[in-house]
Scaffold this motif. Structure first.
Motif, PDB file in Angstrom:
ATOM      1  N   LYS A 196       0.816  -1.213   0.000  1.00 24.69           N
ATOM      2  CA  LYS A 196       0.000   0.000   0.000  1.00 24.69           C
ATOM      3  C   LYS A 196       0.851   1.264   0.000  1.00 24.69           C
ATOM      4  CE  LYS A 196      -4.023  -2.022   2.308  1.00 24.69           C
ATOM      5  NZ  LYS A 196      -4.915  -1.955   3.489  1.00 24.69           N
ATOM      6  N   TYR A 197       1.951   1.235   0.727  1.00 22.91           N
ATOM      7  CA  TYR A 197       2.805   2.427   0.783  1.00 22.91           C
ATOM      8  C   TYR A 197       3.459   2.720  -0.552  1.00 22.91           C
ATOM      9  CZ  TYR A 197       7.144  -0.263   0.624  1.00 22.91           C
ATOM     10  OH  TYR A 197       8.184  -1.063   0.226  1.00 22.91           O
ATOM     11  N   PHE A 230      -4.782   3.919   1.824  1.00 28.12           N
ATOM     12  CA  PHE A 230      -3.603   3.848   2.692  1.00 28.12           C
ATOM     13  C   PHE A 230      -3.791   4.794   3.870  1.00 28.12           C
ATOM     14  CE2 PHE A 230      -2.663   6.346  -1.166  1.00 28.12           C
ATOM     15  CZ  PHE A 230      -2.625   7.620  -0.619  1.00 28.12           C
ATOM     16  N   ASP A 234       1.388   4.739   6.121  1.00 28.29           N
ATOM     17  CA  ASP A 234       1.804   4.400   4.754  1.00 28.29           C
ATOM     18  C   ASP A 234       2.350   5.623   4.030  1.00 28.29           C
ATOM     19  OD1 ASP A 234       0.979   1.752   5.090  1.00 28.29           O
ATOM     20  OD2 ASP A 234      -1.071   2.224   4.492  1.00 28.29           O
TER      21      ASP A 234
END
Length: 495
Positions: A196-197, A230, A234
């Motif tokens: 997600k990051y 996110f 994140d």
């Protein structure tokens, strides 16, 4: 007697057919006492034996014709030889044998197989509704856990290679349509997992190679995806990754440190990143590029309170801004150029506005600043700026011409505020022609003070009216190619 029975059984069916159905006449029946014999193959056989054989053969033929498989269709005969009932159609087509679903084995009652539900491609009798099959506990394959089992589609998490291959087209399409909701829906269908990051990392990396409008759209995308795709952790992890990758990003985008710093400042202004994020790196950064990015973010955040300047850190494309805003941006650009003298920076700022159809405004404002100035510094700096923008093809010939034509039309009004504007304009236009910025026809259209004075003189008006046949004459605001002056005044008016 045994010999006679054996001979009767050996009689062929053909010979029996040839025999008469009524072997006895009325006289013979009345005789009664005399035994009549017939010679067959040299043997004399009594007539009563032949009659019995014919009756048995006829019955066998009827049985073969009406088999048990046709007994249910009404074409069979009873044991006493009665014909079928009237109204019953006897199937005579040979194809009917193969389409019939009744048993052909000669056994059973002659009903359809499986109640009419058998045969190829048949799923049961007509009108039958199937219910859910109940689990049979006595089934050898029965499992206690299958009653509470829930089935759902499983999407495997994306690895790094599949992540870049899948999300790159999504972000590039977003730069075309600009719909953040569509991107959010597409990302929800993916199992990002621990990647997600990487969504902000990939979006910022692609925006660094794009235009200012792409970077503005990326900042809006990060703000809209925050909280749904996110989290804040994140976002912090993604900017940590970008700061570590700056040495590689600089190879493709030399201005990457400044741009990443602007992204950090914009993220703080949008509320998706804490302002303390920058303080956490203070005194712990060894990379020169990362330190430059953090310094850039610190300067932008400290310029004004409330983040008003940060919200417009990327500017906006011409299609998204009003004309008044673009005029202010160009005016600020020229004033900053006069203070710094950096031609390349002014050129970059003009390109970031993404308004090639509005570049004539810069030409107009630049010439107005020259007319309103008192020294030669602004004259030379504006000449150098227009020369650089012309050579780099940032400002096209059409935009340059439109800018000068606007000045020619409005020079009478400008002259009211700036008395020496005609002479300065003539000098500046001549220098621009010598530098190759404008063409000779465009230079010749430049109005002069002498022409304006002649136009306002009553004597000249009378002469022009007489020579050109005008009933009334009004001094034009500018000279024109379409106006044909008398040859005696032509050189004076144009020179």
């Amino acid at each position: 007697m045994e010999i006679e029975n054996e001979q009767t059984e050996n009689i062929s069916s053909t010979e029996l057919d040839n025999l008469s159905d009524t072997p006895f006449s009325g006289d013979e029946e009345n005789a009664g006492s005399e035994e009549i014999k017939t010679e067959i193959n040299g043997n004399w056989i009594p007539a009563t034996s032949i009659n019995e054989a014919k009756i048995n053969a006829r019955a066998k033929r009827r049985l073969r014709k009406n088999s048990s498989r046709d007994s249910g269709r009404g074409d069979s005969v009873s044991d006493n030889g009665e014909p079928p009932k009237s109204g019953v159609i006897v199937p005579t087509s040979p194809k009917g044998k193969y389409l019939d679903r009744r048993s052909r084995s000669g056994k059973g009652r002659g009903l359809p197989k499986k109640g009419g539900a058998g045969g190829k491609g048949v799923w049961g009798p007509p009108g039958q509704v199937y219910d859910l099959d109940e689990v049979d506990i006595k089934d050898p394959n029965y499992d206690d856990d299958q009653d509470n089992c829930v089935y759902e589609t499983v999407v495997l998490p994306l690895d790094e290679r599949a992540f870049n291959k899948t999300l790159t087209p999504i972000i590039q399409e977003y730069f075309e349509h600009g719909d953040t909701n569509e991107v959010a829906e597409m990302l929800k269908e993916l199992n990002l997992g621990e990647m997600k990051y990487s969504v902000p990392v990939l979006a910022v990396s692609l925006a660094l190679e794009g235009k200012a409008s792409h970077r503005e759209m990326t900042s809006k995308l990060l703000a809209d995806l925050y909280g749904t795709i996110f989290s804040r952790q994140d976002v912090e992890k993604s900017f940590d990754r970008l700061l570590r990758d700056l040495p590689e990003l600089v190879l493709d985008t030399p201005r990457a440190p400044q741009l990443v710093g602007q992204f950090i400042a914009r993220a703080v202004g949008d509320g998706i990143l804490y302002s303390s994020y920058i303080d956490g790196y203070r005194g712990t950064v060894d990379c020169v590029h990362a330190r430059a990015a953090l310094d850039r973010a610190t300067v932008l955040l400290s310029m004004t309170k409330g983040g008003k300047r940060v919200d417009n850190v990327w500017g906006s494309g011409g299609g998204q801004q009003s004309v008044n805003h673009l005029v202010k941006e160009i005016d600020m650009l020229l004033k900053e150029y006069l203070l710094s003298g950096d031609v390349s920076e002014a050129e970059r700022c003009l390109q970031e506005l993404e308004v090639p159809h509005f570049h004539h405004e810069l030409v107009y404002e630049a010439v107005v600043m020259v007319l309103e100035s008192t020294g030669d510094t602004n004259f030379k700096m504006m000449l150098d700026l227009l020369k650089s923008l012309w050579r780099s093809a940032v400002i096209t010939t059409d935009q340059m011409k439109r800018g000068y034509e606007r000045i020619y039309r409005e020079i009478p009004d400008i002259n009211l505020d700036v008395p020496h504007s005609y002479s300065v304009l003539e000098r500046f236009v001549e220098e621009c022609f010598s530098a190759g910025i404008i063409s000779k026809p465009l230079r010749d259209l430049c109005p002069s003070r002498l022409a304006a004075a002649l136009f306002s003189c009553p004597a000249v008006q009378v002469i022009l009216e007489a020579r050109m046949g005008f009933d009334s004459w009004e001094p034009p605001t500018q000279t024109s190619k379409d106006v044909k002056f008398p040859s005696i005044y032509e050189a004076m008016l144009w020179n």
